[in-house]
Enzyme design. Structure first.
Site, PDB file in Angstrom:
ATOM      1  N   SER B 115       0.885  -1.151   0.000  1.00 59.83           N
ATOM      2  CA  SER B 115       0.000   0.000   0.000  1.00 59.83           C
ATOM      3  C   SER B 115       0.930   1.211   0.000  1.00 59.83           C
ATOM      4  O   SER B 115       1.664   1.442   0.972  1.00 59.83           O
ATOM      5  CB  SER B 115      -0.906   0.003   1.226  1.00 59.83           C
ATOM      6  N   LEU B 116       0.929   1.961  -1.079  1.00 55.76           N
ATOM      7  CA  LEU B 116       1.959   2.979  -1.290  1.00 55.76           C
ATOM      8  C   LEU B 116       1.885   4.111  -0.264  1.00 55.76           C
ATOM      9  O   LEU B 116       0.833   4.390   0.304  1.00 55.76           O
ATOM     10  CB  LEU B 116       1.854   3.522  -2.710  1.00 55.76           C
ATOM     11  N   LYS B 238      12.029   3.461 -16.293  1.00 56.82           N
ATOM     12  CA  LYS B 238      11.275   2.246 -15.975  1.00 56.82           C
ATOM     13  C   LYS B 238      11.580   1.203 -17.058  1.00 56.82           C
ATOM     14  O   LYS B 238      11.542   1.512 -18.245  1.00 56.82           O
ATOM     15  CB  LYS B 238       9.790   2.582 -15.934  1.00 56.82           C
ATOM     16  N   HIS B 252       3.408  -1.684 -16.805  1.00 56.00           N
ATOM     17  CA  HIS B 252       3.416  -1.785 -15.348  1.00 56.00           C
ATOM     18  C   HIS B 252       2.838  -3.132 -14.903  1.00 56.00           C
ATOM     19  O   HIS B 252       1.809  -3.564 -15.403  1.00 56.00           O
ATOM     20  CB  HIS B 252       2.592  -0.642 -14.750  1.00 56.00           C
ATOM     21  N   SER B 339      -6.972  15.127  25.806  1.00 55.34           N
ATOM     22  CA  SER B 339      -8.274  14.456  25.700  1.00 55.34           C
ATOM     23  C   SER B 339      -8.169  12.946  25.880  1.00 55.34           C
ATOM     24  O   SER B 339      -8.974  12.339  26.576  1.00 55.34           O
ATOM     25  CB  SER B 339      -8.913  14.744  24.336  1.00 55.34           C
ATOM     26  N   GLU B 360      -2.671  11.399  11.773  1.00 56.48           N
ATOM     27  CA  GLU B 360      -2.985  10.078  12.318  1.00 56.48           C
ATOM     28  C   GLU B 360      -2.318   8.948  11.547  1.00 56.48           C
ATOM     29  O   GLU B 360      -2.074   7.871  12.096  1.00 56.48           O
ATOM     30  CB  GLU B 360      -4.504   9.859  12.363  1.00 56.48           C
ATOM     31  N   ARG B 467     -15.494   9.313  27.097  1.00 55.89           N
ATOM     32  CA  ARG B 467     -15.194  10.672  27.506  1.00 55.89           C
ATOM     33  C   ARG B 467     -15.696  10.981  28.925  1.00 55.89           C
ATOM     34  O   ARG B 467     -14.985  11.596  29.719  1.00 55.89           O
ATOM     35  CB  ARG B 467     -15.831  11.659  26.539  1.00 55.89           C
TER      36      ARG B 467
END
Lengths: 619, 619
Positions: B115-116, B238, B252, B339, B360, B467
């Site tokens: 997954s690039l 390439k 490719h 938090s 994230e 919370r």
């Protein structure tokens, strides 16, 4: 508006932010106060918006990416006369349109914000519409926080906007130095942001965000800058105007402790009204004019001598056909159009095809932006890589977006490429999206019909396609209503029911044949509509056959097995259930070997059915 | 190695890439061929690695972010003597360690790629370890494609590496101009990449990627550049070396059509061996030396006069205590430590706390990188925002990573902030991750025990925290085994069973009290271990009470209702099931109003139970 009036308006926005958060007992007062001048000058002197006609195609688009500063937005709405003072004070209370973070429950809000770093990518989608699809000279304004500039999605958008020379897009960064838990990485170093943005081809303007004249000039510069997008980098003070909180840590997301004193310090409550400039009359959106007869591709059933066809091929061809019939359909892809087969659409409708390169967050966000402009986007990449955009899909649902999402290369059936390329969690992800539709076709004709049907649904509609060639099971005139299913094998003596979708339908059919040879009759259901699910057909199968075996090329959690179980989660009697799904970690192998390795091939299905019939499986 | 030898080695890598893909009948030959010199020079002259001791703490780390170029990596392993020629030709076949994309089934692969845009963020985590945690002077080398530079996750990592001055990290970009479906955005414009990277504080070197001497100098420059990370931007072709495919579109992901001719053109099969430089002897990882007695926080039960405590508070305190007892525990947060309450850990163990800002993907990737170095990371943000890192969590499972993930602010119970901040899909997401553990504590003592227990599990372990303050239900000495549950109410005449976890446990208990007042006895199960689930206890409840009502502050799909249904998905008799979950789109409201609005408060639970007992719900 004059300098004094603008300054006074900014103070009013601060006061109203303090009042709203005080009334609510929660909310982000200080994050609103830093951007008061930025909001005031934009509303009074630069925004083109008809608040009485939010659907006006010539309206500018204002996206408050720092959605936690919603009190500022609502204060702007009050100043524009769109929201009453009474409603302003309903902020964050049950039933109020003025939610903690803005959503399209308010007619002037295009998309929900609150998950940071989403406003700019969505704005890029809208600005692309302005450049390439719509006739109207609207502008897109995105007000962002400084903290959210750390999100990679922002830089996907920065890259795309720069490369596409989106001079109808302005990013306003409220650089107030303080994030939620303390100082941001770059503090008040506007140059740090400017250098980065310039490297991506943006024009930047650095400005004192509390100097209304300077801000006014910055907006004018943004509007007059041609050939590239502009970012206004505004040096601001969080909590500006109230000494007790200004530039202080620990005040994020809190109302002020003494609102009365703060309001007095800010010069008291005001009721200044802004006559917001209206856009010029605009022609209706061009796509509304286009429309023609839909001629979907037709595939001959394999049993009748037709070739095998991959569902991804059928998707590409059906999408191209849909594009010919409907001018409002647009397609976006993450540089895998030769795999997802959106290349067929790109060949026929280059003007409505958007190459988003390998940037899945931008891909989905741009689609969200385009649907907000009335277009009907199909966004496609590998099912596995849609996980990259999960947060954008979640937020799209909160935005009430109507968006078609297509994930190819589902399951272990892709074969040699291995687990990184296999969509094995996509059904779980897409089913849990609020109000979503989840479709999992098994053959080419079914795919084509579903591609057309999904265009007119509401909410997030997901279509899962496969890589390999597959039998064409259905004739080209068969209908596949959303929420339906197909009973492919049925007899009077069915001992159980196999429930499959997509790749596993042929396996279930072969398993049924194997079992029939042994004298075990089983029902087979093609559950192409995974959400909504055809509960009545499952209920009948349960009652008549007593046991359901689900077979899916997906993890056991959250997919087809769950969809079937949920159909019985209202207290009715439940049949015996068996779930066959991918529980191993696949490596590389041929598609057939993969299905066998995961225990979802015909032999495995037959074996499970046999066990269940003999009840040997139950301890 | 000399120029001639390096050039010859590069040709060998090309030949082996052609041979492997030819043997497999699939795979990415041309993407491997562009980076042959980059790989050859790195292996022969710059990498420090003991292939006999992949666990050597002084080893460099080589991450092939463009994982589809796995034939190149395996050809390097062959040249290093780690993989035999025979094994090389098992590429992509069933059971082979040489998968289509690299995974840690090979002992020299730290993390799975494919997954690039994930290699650099993971590499940042490893390089951070080198700078701040480990004593060893290893380097981290990331070989990336040019297409994947469009991924936002790359720019999260670029920003972090620049700010942290990670001069032990080198990014090698194989700029071969062609993505999967055609030209990349920037083609061979190395300057476009250089300007962007420099703006983020990186040193850059532009080089002809097929000139081994120039590449050698570039690596040397990267190794000698202090105070900032270096990116080597290599202009490559390439498919280099075979005229038929060199710089051609449409090649490719395909083996060469005439492998024999290509191998001849490349000068034939070779068996050149590289004696890879070994790292200096290193001290054992410092964390191994640290260890002490774990003193978890203890909370007095509310029924005994103790205060209410939020589970997020208990998490933060337990994590700080765990950090005191174990030197291998590290914490990462996405600028919401006040938090999530990782701030408690940050206060006590600043040297082992990593602020990742609002990024994230980097947050999770850095954790993955750190666990690959033997540390025990806890990564935390809002449950809702973990969706941003879904693809990284999915890939972490393929990487066989041992990673603790903590999501706070679960469910509608957060109240006024509204849906953008509510974790409502996290259980579905985390349950579908292969081999995951999913924990959902309802009180402070339970939370503390689970925080400690998860440290020693395998795979991805997820803890969901709330919370608001909640009753402390259990005493501090209660034990909570992973895979267990607690039966909180039980009688001889139980008419049904309420199954809850987290926030909904107190609601279920109150509902049981309401029902008891009406003479309806019900069982209550606290299903704190959502995965693995305590099937035997659920089976017993089913047999003894006949019906299960699940109550969760989460969407109906993929969460606790699914976990319970799955426990009965082996063909055994199934009880009547009712699923109470969040089916509305919440707005802003108080926590109690939210629970009521979603129909998961005590009154709603009692009403559902009453209906079920009367069987009125079943049509």
């Amino acid at each position: 508006m004059s300098t004094d009036e603008l300054t006074d308006l900014a103070q009013q926005l601060r006061v109203d932010s303090v009042r709203a958060t005080d009334a609510a007992g929660s909310g982000h007062a200080t994050s609103s106060m830093s951007a008061a001048e930025l909001g005031a000058v934009l509303l009074a002197n630069h925004l083109r918006y008809d608040f009485d006609r939010p659907e006006h195609p010539g309206n500018d688009h204002l996206i408050l990416s720092k959605g936690h500063a919603s009190p500022l937005l609502y204060a702007l709405y009050r100043a524009a006369g769109a929201v009453s003072d009474e409603e302003l004070l309903t902020f964050r209370s049950r039933g109020s349109r003025l939610e903690g973070h803005p959503t399209p429950r308010l007619p002037w809000v295009d998309v929900a914000t609150g998950s940071l770093g989403q406003g700019l990518p969505v704005g890029v989608g809208m600005a692309l519409c302005g450049k390439r699809l719509d006739r109207d000279p609207y502008r897109v304004w995105v007000i962002s926080g400084d903290s959210e500039m750390a999100e990679g999605s922002v830089w996907e958008a920065v890259e795309h906007a720069g490369a596409e020379k989106l001079d109808n897009l302005t990013l306003v960064v409220d650089v107030n130095r303080l994030g939620q838990r303390g100082p941001t990485r770059h503090g008040h170093d506007l140059g740090a942001y400017a250098r980065r943005l310039q490297a991506f081809g943006w024009h930047t303007v650095e400005v004192d965000g509390h100097d209304v004249d300077a801000v006014d000039r910055a907006y004018a510069e943004a509007r007059s800058t041609a050939g590239r997008p502009t970012a206004i980098l505004a040096n601001t003070v969080k909590g500006k105007g109230v000494a007790d909180v200004a530039d202080k840590e620990g005040m994020h997301g809190k109302p002020l402790s003494d609102a009365t004193a703060a309001i007095a310090e800010l010069g008291g409550v005001r009721a200044r009204h802004v006559d917001v400039h209206k856009p010029a009359e605009a022609a209706p959106a061009p796509h509304a004019a286009t429309g023609g007869h839909l001629t979907l591709p037709r595939f001959r059933a394999t049993a009748d001598g037709g070739d095998q066809v991959a569902t991804r091929d059928a998707y590409g061809k059906a999408l191209a056909a849909l594009g010919a019939a409907r001018g409002d359909v647009v397609a976006l892809d993450g540089e895998v159009g030769d795999s997802t087969r959106t290349e067929y659409f790109a060949e026929d409708h280059a003007d409505r095809y958007f190459e988003c390169y390998i940037a899945e967050q931008l891909l989905v966000a741009a689609g969200v932006g385009m649907q907000a402009r009335g277009h009907v986007p199909y966004v496609s990449t590998f099912a596995a890589f849609l996980t990259r955009a999960h947060d954008f899909l979640r937020m799209a649902a909160i935005s009430r977006a109507d968006l078609n999402v297509v994930g190819s290369h589902a399951g272990v059936a892709i074969g040699q490429d291995g687990p990184s390329q296999m969509g094995l969690e996509d059904l779980a992800m897409m089913r849990a999206i609020h109000g979503s539709t989840v479709l999992c076709p098994c053959d080419a004709n079914q795919t084509a019909k579903l591609v057309a049907a999904m265009a007119d649904l509401h909410g997030i509609r997901y279509l899962r396609t496969g890589r390999g060639k597959a039998d064409v099971i259905y004739g080209p005139d068969e209908e596949f209503p959303i929420g339906g299913s197909k009973v492919l094998r049925r007899g009077d003596a069915d001992r159980l029911t196999l429930v499959a979708a997509g790749t596993t339908v042929p396996e279930a059919l072969r398993a049924a044949d194997l079992l029939a040879d042994e004298g075990i009759e089983v029902r087979v259901i093609d559950l192409y509509s995974v959400k909504p699910v055809d509960a009545p057909t499952l209920w009948a199968a349960a009652e008549e056959t007593g046991a359901l075996v689900t077979v899916e090329d997906h993890r056991a959690e959250g997919g087809i097995g769950d969809a079937v179980a949920e159909a019985f989660a209202d207290g009715r009697p439940v049949p015996r259930l068996v779930r066959l799904a991918v529980s191993n970690m696949p490596g590389s192998a041929s598609p057939d070997e993969q299905l066998q390795g995961a225990g979802i091939d015909a032999d495995s299905v037959a074996a499970a059915a046999r066990l269940l019939v003999e009840k040997a499986v139950v301890r």
